[in-house]
Design an enzyme around this catalytic site. Structure first.
Site, PDB file in Angstrom:
ATOM      1  N   VAL A  70      -1.678   0.755  -8.889  1.00 42.96           N
ATOM      2  CA  VAL A  70      -0.646   0.080  -8.101  1.00 42.96           C
ATOM      3  C   VAL A  70       0.708   0.500  -8.667  1.00 42.96           C
ATOM      4  O   VAL A  70       1.108   0.049  -9.739  1.00 42.96           O
ATOM      5  CB  VAL A  70      -0.822  -1.452  -8.147  1.00 42.96           C
ATOM      6  CG1 VAL A  70       0.227  -2.129  -7.283  1.00 42.96           C
ATOM      7  CG2 VAL A  70      -2.223  -1.853  -7.694  1.00 42.96           C
ATOM      8  N   ILE A  71       1.373   1.383  -7.945  1.00 45.55           N
ATOM      9  CA  ILE A  71       2.633   1.971  -8.404  1.00 45.55           C
ATOM     10  C   ILE A  71       3.818   1.226  -7.809  1.00 45.55           C
ATOM     11  O   ILE A  71       3.809   0.846  -6.637  1.00 45.55           O
ATOM     12  CB  ILE A  71       2.669   3.476  -8.054  1.00 45.55           C
ATOM     13  CG1 ILE A  71       1.567   4.187  -8.850  1.00 45.55           C
ATOM     14  CG2 ILE A  71       4.036   4.078  -8.333  1.00 45.55           C
ATOM     15  CD1 ILE A  71       1.385   5.639  -8.515  1.00 45.55           C
ATOM     16  N   HIS A  77       6.228  -5.408  -3.429  1.00 44.79           N
ATOM     17  CA  HIS A  77       4.909  -5.241  -2.825  1.00 44.79           C
ATOM     18  C   HIS A  77       3.831  -4.994  -3.883  1.00 44.79           C
ATOM     19  O   HIS A  77       2.720  -5.535  -3.788  1.00 44.79           O
ATOM     20  CB  HIS A  77       4.951  -4.091  -1.814  1.00 44.79           C
ATOM     21  CG  HIS A  77       3.661  -3.860  -1.109  1.00 44.79           C
ATOM     22  ND1 HIS A  77       3.183  -4.707  -0.131  1.00 44.79           N
ATOM     23  CD2 HIS A  77       2.728  -2.884  -1.241  1.00 44.79           C
ATOM     24  CE1 HIS A  77       2.021  -4.255   0.312  1.00 44.79           C
ATOM     25  NE2 HIS A  77       1.723  -3.153  -0.342  1.00 44.79           N
TER      26      HIS A  77
END
EC number: 2.5.1.78
Length: 138
Positions: A70-71, A77
């Site tokens: 998850v960047i 977000h």
């Protein structure tokens, strides 16, 4: 015969990273006399819950690992995705009474950070096997 059969749920998003994670996970499982017997690919980390549930329903699956990256983007977000996914993953482990190991890196990291953390795939397998061993002792 493998000591434990492990299912893997792998995010397609950041595929280059998650495939490296999966490769390391498979190597680690093999080195510990276990096997990743089923791999389910899903669009992203947020989409993992249903695939995890389906794997946990299978009698032949002893544990599940989750692999994703998850960047950080321009909004929060990444925080939302990671928080909601990790909560649901923990809930599924409790519901099915089988280990679900979190091999998801992030949130709040860059792509370079994600590449440095591909060993989360190996760590997820380690955690899944340790939990299977510990649960068998109870």
């Amino acid at each position: 015969m493998a000591k434990y059969n492990i299912g893997a749920v792998v995010a397609e998003f950041n595929y280059d990273i998650t495939q490296m994670m999966l490769g390391l996970a498979k190597e680690e499982a093999k080195s510990r006399d276990c096997e990743i017997t089923q791999v389910v690919t899903v669009p992203g980390v947020f989409d993992m819950a249903l695939a995890i549930k389906k794997l946990l329903e299978k009698d032949e699956i002893d544990a599940v690992i989750t692999l994703g990256a998850v960047i950080e983007g321009a909004t929060d977000h990444d925080q939302i995705v990671a928080q909601h996914a990790s909560r649901k993953i923990a809930d599924l482990s409790l519901e099915y009474e089988k280990p679900v190991a979190l091999g998801i890196s992030g949130p709040g990291m860059t792509r370079l950070d994600a590449h440095k953390r591909v060993d989360y795939g190996k760590r997820a397998v380690e955690a899944a096997i340790k939990m299977c061993d510990r649960l068998n002792e109870i």
